[in-house]
Design a protein around this motif. Structure first.
Motif, PDB file in Angstrom:
ATOM      1  N   PHE A  81      66.445  59.735  11.586  1.00 40.84           N
ATOM      2  CA  PHE A  81      66.119  58.322  11.693  1.00 40.84           C
ATOM      3  C   PHE A  81      65.866  57.915  13.134  1.00 40.84           C
ATOM      4  N   THR A  83      67.037  55.371  14.525  1.00 38.06           N
ATOM      5  CA  THR A  83      68.323  54.939  15.088  1.00 38.06           C
ATOM      6  C   THR A  83      69.321  56.090  15.144  1.00 38.06           C
ATOM      7  N   ALA A  85      71.232  57.257  13.230  1.00 32.81           N
ATOM      8  CA  ALA A  85      72.164  57.121  12.104  1.00 32.81           C
ATOM      9  C   ALA A  85      73.305  58.120  12.167  1.00 32.81           C
ATOM     10  N   LEU A  86      73.924  58.236  13.334  1.00 32.34           N
ATOM     11  CA  LEU A  86      75.100  59.104  13.444  1.00 32.34           C
ATOM     12  C   LEU A  86      76.328  58.339  12.975  1.00 32.34           C
ATOM     13  N   TYR A  87      77.250  59.065  12.368  1.00 35.98           N
ATOM     14  CA  TYR A  87      78.476  58.420  11.896  1.00 35.98           C
ATOM     15  C   TYR A  87      79.395  58.232  13.091  1.00 35.98           C
ATOM     16  N   PRO A  88      79.668  56.975  13.472  1.00 41.31           N
ATOM     17  CA  PRO A  88      80.301  56.718  14.771  1.00 41.31           C
ATOM     18  C   PRO A  88      81.713  57.277  14.894  1.00 41.31           C
ATOM     19  N   ASN A  89      82.414  57.400  13.786  1.00 44.86           N
ATOM     20  CA  ASN A  89      83.812  57.821  13.878  1.00 44.86           C
ATOM     21  C   ASN A  89      83.979  59.331  13.769  1.00 44.86           C
ATOM     22  N   LEU A  90      82.899  60.033  13.478  1.00 39.13           N
ATOM     23  CA  LEU A  90      82.993  61.485  13.351  1.00 39.13           C
ATOM     24  C   LEU A  90      82.533  62.154  14.637  1.00 39.13           C
ATOM     25  N   GLU A  94      81.311  67.320  13.285  1.00 39.94           N
ATOM     26  CA  GLU A  94      81.481  66.769  11.931  1.00 39.94           C
ATOM     27  C   GLU A  94      80.219  66.061  11.468  1.00 39.94           C
ATOM     28  N   PHE A  98      78.357  67.302   8.236  1.00 38.41           N
ATOM     29  CA  PHE A  98      78.709  66.397   7.134  1.00 38.41           C
ATOM     30  C   PHE A  98      77.934  66.681   5.841  1.00 38.41           C
ATOM     31  N   PRO A  99      76.631  66.960   5.933  1.00 45.09           N
ATOM     32  CA  PRO A  99      75.908  67.266   4.689  1.00 45.09           C
ATOM     33  C   PRO A  99      76.506  68.464   3.948  1.00 45.09           C
ATOM     34  N   GLU A 101      79.667  69.238   3.879  1.00 39.56           N
ATOM     35  CA  GLU A 101      80.942  68.835   3.289  1.00 39.56           C
ATOM     36  C   GLU A 101      80.746  68.446   1.824  1.00 39.56           C
ATOM     37  N   ARG A 146      71.812  67.628  12.381  1.00 42.72           N
ATOM     38  CA  ARG A 146      72.271  67.298  11.037  1.00 42.72           C
ATOM     39  C   ARG A 146      71.178  67.599  10.005  1.00 42.72           C
TER      40      ARG A 146
END
Ligand SMILES: Nc1ncnc2c1ncn2[C@@H]1O[C@H](COP(=O)(O)OP(=O)(O)OP(=O)(O)O)[C@@H](O)[C@H]1O
Ligand SMILES: [Mg+2]
Lengths: 395, 293
Positions: A81, A83, A85-90, A94, A98-99, A101, A146
């Motif tokens: 993306f 932006t 679109a990274l997961y801020p808390n990971l 991770e 993540f995919p 997981e 990712r």
């Protein structure tokens, strides 16, 4: 490894039709670049391919199979993306893993995969950081990681480099090109950047208002634009337009041009006699790329240049050469500027008429009414039948 | 004086600032005076209270009030102190904090990030629940609880708190998640990350600020509630707020102000604790949730 076919896809948001029957084919391993002005539906089209929204009509085929009804996760597509679109808390690793997981792969194995991908993207030392502790370029690479870790059939990129500074953009552009070369995966890439489009694409698709204007190789789209919109959209600085009247003559046709600020000039064009007959006396628009308009002192080796006198507005030295901004005769609309490439040591004086050599073997002609291209000089063959003619009439 | 952000201050700026601080100071005094009076009164002997000034500092520290309040305070004829009621309150308020916060988080998440047909309507109806005055539902709720056999019990009271907390917590979380970048959810969907995994691994950990807001809101509201607690409980299931009212009103002879004040402070301590622990997140969370919605 996959082929992608977009067949007559339509999409409405309320009463607004954003995609009006899009047809695009991407061969296996294609690097398809979508370009077009803001709001023309590029992101919407990517969402349609990814399955993030349902379409109102048409089919999305991957390897010949219609996937329109499939859930995004079943399409085996990865997307990067704008932006990120990274997961801020990971943490970085991770995020990358993540995919995996969701596929029930063990933590140790996920870490291993993330490390492998991070190695490719020079992210190894950042694996345990959080996204907010990374620079823009590093975040962008995490987003790519990712996508990479999934080893998908198709990659989608929505302006992945637009948030980076110019220098980093060039670096990442090369990285993406290398990545495509190594993986050979089919990619669909949205960009605003002309150079990105030209350098990366094996096929460029120009969109406007939800319709495909032209699809073809970078060369095709650049040299033989189907209409004035494509011509002006591709290339930077963009193509110059001059309006005039076409008149049949012995070499094909001559375009008579009224100069801004008075006077008339003309150029002889090697158009076919059919076309000359058809457009005899009609209004046409001449399209000339800046690099095909040079000052009279520059070298013009082959016999394809014709000279006109034209009013010069200002000079903008860039070091290697000088950008000459010329007066336009197109009126006050958006194309009200013409740009030519002069040599760095030009002695031209702004505010006066200057001599310009125009490479008529590289011009295009557009029907002034429909704005469709009617003639591309580059397809005629390299030499122009007539020698250089100093075709100028003072009014 | 020069400020990094505001730059150099003119004389008028300084005057204006001074004025603001004066006004703030007055407000602080206004709000802290009652607390001060409570604290000093609670540690005075009854004689000193009756003879001295309300604002005077205690001459000698006397913890009789605290001892009486905690160990011997009476409700009706029973004098078991405050502990049993504190425990009742703690049970009711904790459950009414944890459950609505957890469910509200899930609700708000579903209503903002995974919208479905009719989700806005559902949210609208939930909002309606947040704005109905409690007095209106008091009787229907009481008869409903009687009907299912939970009347005059801590269970019934806790249930009521949970139900009426849900619209608020849902609203908080929904408004928080609405400003969540939509691309994150899209990326998750493409990558095959499901509803609950995304909630558990990404959405919930990112919503600590609003969780704190929800916790403070639910805990203080239910702990301090008197309306429901006084109508829906009986003696042994009373919460500390109801009990406090009874302690104070049990008038046998002289009013023991020191005992009353100590009891009131004890009853208020848990909410103060929650504020102190979580309070610094409170404003931040309110702001984060308030930006969009
Ligand atoms: N969810 C939506 N609801 C209504 N209209 C939308 C929605 N998403 C996009 N649009 C409209 O559809 C059109 C195309 O949007 P899209 O995002 O595809 O443009 P784009 O080509 O990606 O533009 P940009 O280059 O600015 O990213 C725009 O006019 C936009 O306003
Ligand atoms: Mg877009």
């Amino acid at each position: 490894m996959a082929t992608l076919e977009i067949v007559n896809v339509t999409k409405k948001f309320g009463s607004v039709t954003v995609l009006k029957g899009i047809d695009i084919v991407a061969a296996d391993g294609e690097f398809l670049v979508l370009v077009g002005p803001s709001g023309c539906g590029k992101s919407t089209l990517l969402s349609a391919i990814a399955g993030l929204q349902s379409n109102d009509g048409g089919e999305i085929r991957i390897n010949g199979i219609d996937v329109s009804e499939q859930h995004p996760k079943d399409r085996d597509i990865a997307m990067v993306f704008q932006t990120y679109a990274l997961y801020p808390n990971l943490s970085v690793w991770e995020n990358i893993a993540f995919p995996l997981e969701a596929r029930g792969i063990s933590k140790a194995e996920r870490r291993l995969e993330a490390e492998k991908v991070a190695g490719l993207l020079h992210l190894t030392e950042y694996l345990d950081r959080k996204p907010r502790q990374l620079s823009g370029g590093q975040r962008q690479r995490v987003a790519m990681g990712r996508a990479l870790v999934r080893d998908p059939q198709i990659f989608l990129f929505d302006e992945p480099l637009s948030n980076l500074d110019a220098k980093l953009r060039v670096v990442m552009r090369t990285e993406i090109k290398k990545m495509h070369k190594n993986l050979g995966t089919t990619m669909v890439y949205v960009t605003h950047d002309q150079i990105e489009a030209m350098t990366l694409a094996t096929k460029i698709v120009v969109l406007r208002d939800g319709e495909v204007q032209q699809a073809g190789s970078p060369d095709d789209v650049y040299h033989t634009p189907k209409n004035k919109f494509v011509a002006s959209f591709m290339g930077s600085p963009s193509m110059n337009f001059i309006k005039g009247i076409l008149r049949r003559n012995e070499v094909g046709a001559r375009i008579e041009i009224v100069r801004p600020g008075g006077g008339e000039v003309a150029l002889d064009l090697p158009v076919s006699s059919n076309l000359a007959r058809q457009f005899d006396g009609k209004a046409v628009i001449l399209g000339i790329r800046p690099e095909a308009m040079i000052d009279a002192k520059s070298e013009t080796k082959d016999g394809t240049y014709q000279r006109i006198e034209w009013p010069l507005e200002i000079l903008e030295p860039t070091g290697a050469d000088t950008i000459a901004v010329l007066k336009s005769n197109m009126g006050d609309d958006s194309e009200g500027e013409m740009v030519a490439r002069f040599s760095a040591k030009t002695s031209a004086t702004p505010g006066t008429l200057v001599s310009i050599n125009i490479d008529v073997s590289a011009v295009c002609l557009f029907d002034a009414q429909t704005e469709d291209a009617i003639f591309h000089a580059s397809t005629v063959g390299k030499s122009v039948p007539a020698p250089i003619l100093l075709s100028e009439r003072k009014a | 004086m020069s400020d990094m952000v505001l730059g150099k201050q003119s004389g008028r700026d300084k005057l204006f600032r001074g004025l603001v601080y004066v006004i703030l100071g007055v407000f602080v005094l206004f709000y802290l005076t009652p607390l001060y009076v409570m604290v000093v009164t609670s540690v005075k002997s009854l004689d000193e209270i009756l003879s001295g000034s309300l604002l005077a500092f205690p001459k000698t520290l006397d913890f009789y009030g605290w001892d009486e309040a905690w160990n011997n305070a009476c409700v009706g004829t029973e004098c078991r102190g405050m502990a049993p009621f504190m425990i009742n309150s703690l049970i009711a308020a904790s459950l009414a904090t944890v459950i609505p916060t957890a469910v509200g988080a899930l609700n708000g998440y579903a209503l903002s990030l995974w919208r479905f047909k009719g989700s806005d309507l559902l949210f609208g109806m939930l909002l309606f629940g947040a704005f109905i005055p409690f007095q209106i539902v008091l009787l229907p709720m009481a008869s409903f609880l009687g009907w299912i056999g939970w009347s005059s019990s801590l269970t019934g009271l806790t249930f009521t708190y949970i139900v009426y907390g849900l619209p608020f917590t849902t609203l908080y979380f929904r408004n928080f998640y609405v400003s969540f970048p939509p691309d994150l959810v899209k990326a998750a969907r493409i990558d095959g990350i499901g509803f609950f995994r995304f909630f558990w691994r990404v959405a919930l950990p990112s919503s600590v600020p609003i969780m704190i807001v929800s916790v403070i809101w639910q805990f203080t509201n239910t702990w301090n509630d008197f309306l429901f607690a006084s109508t829906m409980t009986k003696l042994e299931s009373a919460t500390v707020m109801v009990a406090l009212n009874n302690f104070v009103q049990v008038a046998n002879g002289v009013k023991r102000y020191n005992v009353d004040m100590a009891a009131a402070i004890i009853a208020g301590l848990p909410t103060i604790a929650v504020y102190l622990i979580a309070g610094r997140y409170f404003l931040r969370g309110l702001m984060a949730g308030a930006v969009k919605g």
